[in-house]
Design a protein around this motif. Sequence first.
Motif, short mmCIF file in Angstrom:
data_model
loop_
_atom_site.label_atom_id
_atom_site.label_comp_id
_atom_site.label_asym_id
_atom_site.label_seq_id
_atom_site.Cartn_x
_atom_site.Cartn_y
_atom_site.Cartn_z
N ARG A 117 0.84 -1.21 0.00
CA ARG A 117 0.00 0.00 0.00
C ARG A 117 0.87 1.25 0.00
N THR A 136 -7.92 -4.02 1.03
CA THR A 136 -6.84 -4.95 0.70
C THR A 136 -6.47 -5.85 1.88
N VAL A 163 -4.43 -0.48 -7.51
CA VAL A 163 -3.14 -0.07 -6.96
C VAL A 163 -2.35 0.74 -7.97
#
Length: 224
Positions: A117, A136, A163
């Motif tokens: 992330r 996620t 993403v």
Amino acid sequence: MRILVIEDDLHLADNLRAALEKEKYSVDLAHDGESGLFHLTEYPLDLAVIDLGLPKMNGIEVIKRARAQQAELPILILTARDRWQDKVEGLDAGADDYLTKPFHPEELIARCNALIRRSAGQANPEMIAGPIRINTRSQQVWLNNIEVSLTGYEYRVLEYLMVNPQKVISKSELTEHIYDQDFDLDSNVIEVFVLRLRKKIDPDGTLNPIETLRGRGYRLRSQW
């Protein structure tokens, strides 16, 4: 998402792969520093988990050489509990985080999720694109706050697109990042996953959340 685990303890490496695959990651394994470095610099990866005590080339050297060859993926190092110097040396070499042995698989998963992330500029485990929201950490997906059930590969495709917002993703890139083995890159399997995904997150056909750029690939819409 595709993760490389470089660990010479075969039992631990297999356990790590099982834990990561359970979380729908694709996993490559290497058991020494030389083969690990080859994977790091030759294959498309989203994260690497590297043990520092490796045969043929130690983990510190692997990280230094990978960074020197412009490998920009996040790296999590595994260290012995009583070797704090290794942690410092590993971070100085270019690692992004460390985990001391022994550890719980849940902590490894949490750190991997956080590093991926962070590398995508997403501090929060939840990502939003128009009416689509994914978490996620729990790997849940919602459309207009109604949960949508996706298969493992459908989720991987959506997560990778989210993403990488506004980036054109080729079929071959999607294949390399969602599979942990070699497939025919000319096959239509990705097209099938995208088609099924579109039907689930755009059942009325009004949003067109995933754009197709002919001859180039797919892109998540930047405006809704």
